[in-house]
Design an enzyme around this catalytic site. Structure first.
Site, PDB file in Angstrom:
ATOM      1  N   GLU A  38       1.292   4.102   1.737  1.00 26.15           N
ATOM      2  CA  GLU A  38       1.270   3.995   2.985  1.00 26.15           C
ATOM      3  C   GLU A  38       2.810   3.394   3.724  1.00 26.15           C
ATOM      4  O   GLU A  38       4.061   3.927   4.030  1.00 26.15           O
ATOM      5  CB  GLU A  38       0.594   3.756   4.176  1.00 26.15           C
ATOM      6  CG  GLU A  38      -0.413   5.018   4.400  1.00 26.15           C
ATOM      7  CD  GLU A  38      -1.902   4.919   3.668  1.00 26.15           C
ATOM      8  OE1 GLU A  38      -2.691   5.282   3.244  1.00 26.15           O
ATOM      9  OE2 GLU A  38      -1.634   3.443   2.504  1.00 26.15           O
ATOM     10  N   CYS A  63      -2.000  -0.758   7.176  1.00 26.38           N
ATOM     11  CA  CYS A  63      -0.743   1.002   7.506  1.00 26.38           C
ATOM     12  C   CYS A  63      -1.302   1.772   8.514  1.00 26.38           C
ATOM     13  O   CYS A  63       0.083   1.996   9.469  1.00 26.38           O
ATOM     14  CB  CYS A  63      -1.629   1.334   5.893  1.00 26.38           C
ATOM     15  SG  CYS A  63      -1.251   0.744   4.476  1.00 26.38           S
ATOM     16  N   HIS A  98       0.425  -1.186   0.003  1.00 27.30           N
ATOM     17  CA  HIS A  98      -0.313   0.036   0.008  1.00 27.30           C
ATOM     18  C   HIS A  98       1.221   1.547   0.127  1.00 27.30           C
ATOM     19  O   HIS A  98       2.463   1.558   0.558  1.00 27.30           O
ATOM     20  CB  HIS A  98      -0.916   0.348   0.918  1.00 27.30           C
ATOM     21  CG  HIS A  98      -2.282  -1.293   1.615  1.00 27.30           C
ATOM     22  ND1 HIS A  98      -2.719  -1.516   2.212  1.00 27.30           N
ATOM     23  CD2 HIS A  98      -2.124  -2.518   1.035  1.00 27.30           C
ATOM     24  CE1 HIS A  98      -3.784  -1.934   2.050  1.00 27.30           C
ATOM     25  NE2 HIS A  98      -3.534  -2.696   0.851  1.00 27.30           N
TER      26      HIS A  98
END
Length: 195
Positions: free
Chosen positions: A98, A129, A96
């Site tokens: 992040e 995250c 992801h």
């Protein structure tokens, strides 16, 4: 005749939603006006960092790396890590935006301790995250789109069930967690800590 009008109308609505979600238009809508910036309890730098996160989110779309999410990690007024969604590119469900920004920052600092840092994300961080944000010591999170809006765009991105699962006692969760070789692991950890 009305049976033909409904599918055509439905097609136009779907096409309109697609055009509305077009990456370029979304970025422009999310950038705040000068007046909105003055009324908010944030600094001009916060808007610059968030704008960079939005720019990075476009990399995911342009390169077909994954959903359009971008993120930056900032410490002492400087970007120390950048990332965008690379789940398709890396075939890694943890890639992801992040996570990628935190990995980049940790690599640049040669340290996983990001205490005193702020993360800017184009969408509200998911539980995975957010967990890493807490574990690394990041002290503040800014985001553009709330999770509820992301799910509105794509129901497959809902992570509400994760929050529900984690709020249950461990023995009532859907995925069983079974402890094995606890004593042996305890010895390894104790020997590591005593070094």
């Amino acid at each position: 005749m009305s049976s033909i009008k409904f599918p055509i109308l439905f097609a136009f609505v779907l096409f309109g939603a697609y055009v509305e979600y077009d990456s370029g238009k979304t970025v422009q809508k999310l950038k705040m006006s000068k007046e909105q910036r003055q009324n908010a309890k944030t600094s001009p730098a916060d808007y610059e960092f968030m704008s960079r996160a939005l720019e990075l989110s476009q990399n995911a779309l342009k390169e077909n790396h994954g959903h359009p999410f971008g993120s930056v990690v900032v410490k002492d007024g400087k970007i120390i890590g950048e990332g965008w969604n690379k789940t398709k590119l890396l075939k890694d469900p943890s890639a992801h935006a992040e996570m990628e920004a935190i990995r980049d920052a940790s690599k640049k600092l040669s340290d996983g301790n990001l205490k005193g840092s702020t993360i800017y994300a184009s969408a509200q961080p998911c539980p995975m995250c957010l967990s890493l944000i807490y574990l690394t010591g990041i002290t503040k999170v800014y985001y553009c789109i709330p999770h509820s809006k992301v799910v509105e765009y794509n129901p497959d991105l809902s992570v509400d069930y994760v929050y529900e699962e984690l709020s249950r006692p461990q023995n009532e969760r859907t995925i069983p967690e079974v402890q094995l070789l606890g004593t042996e692991a305890d010895k390894y950890i104790r020997s590591y800590i005593s070094q």
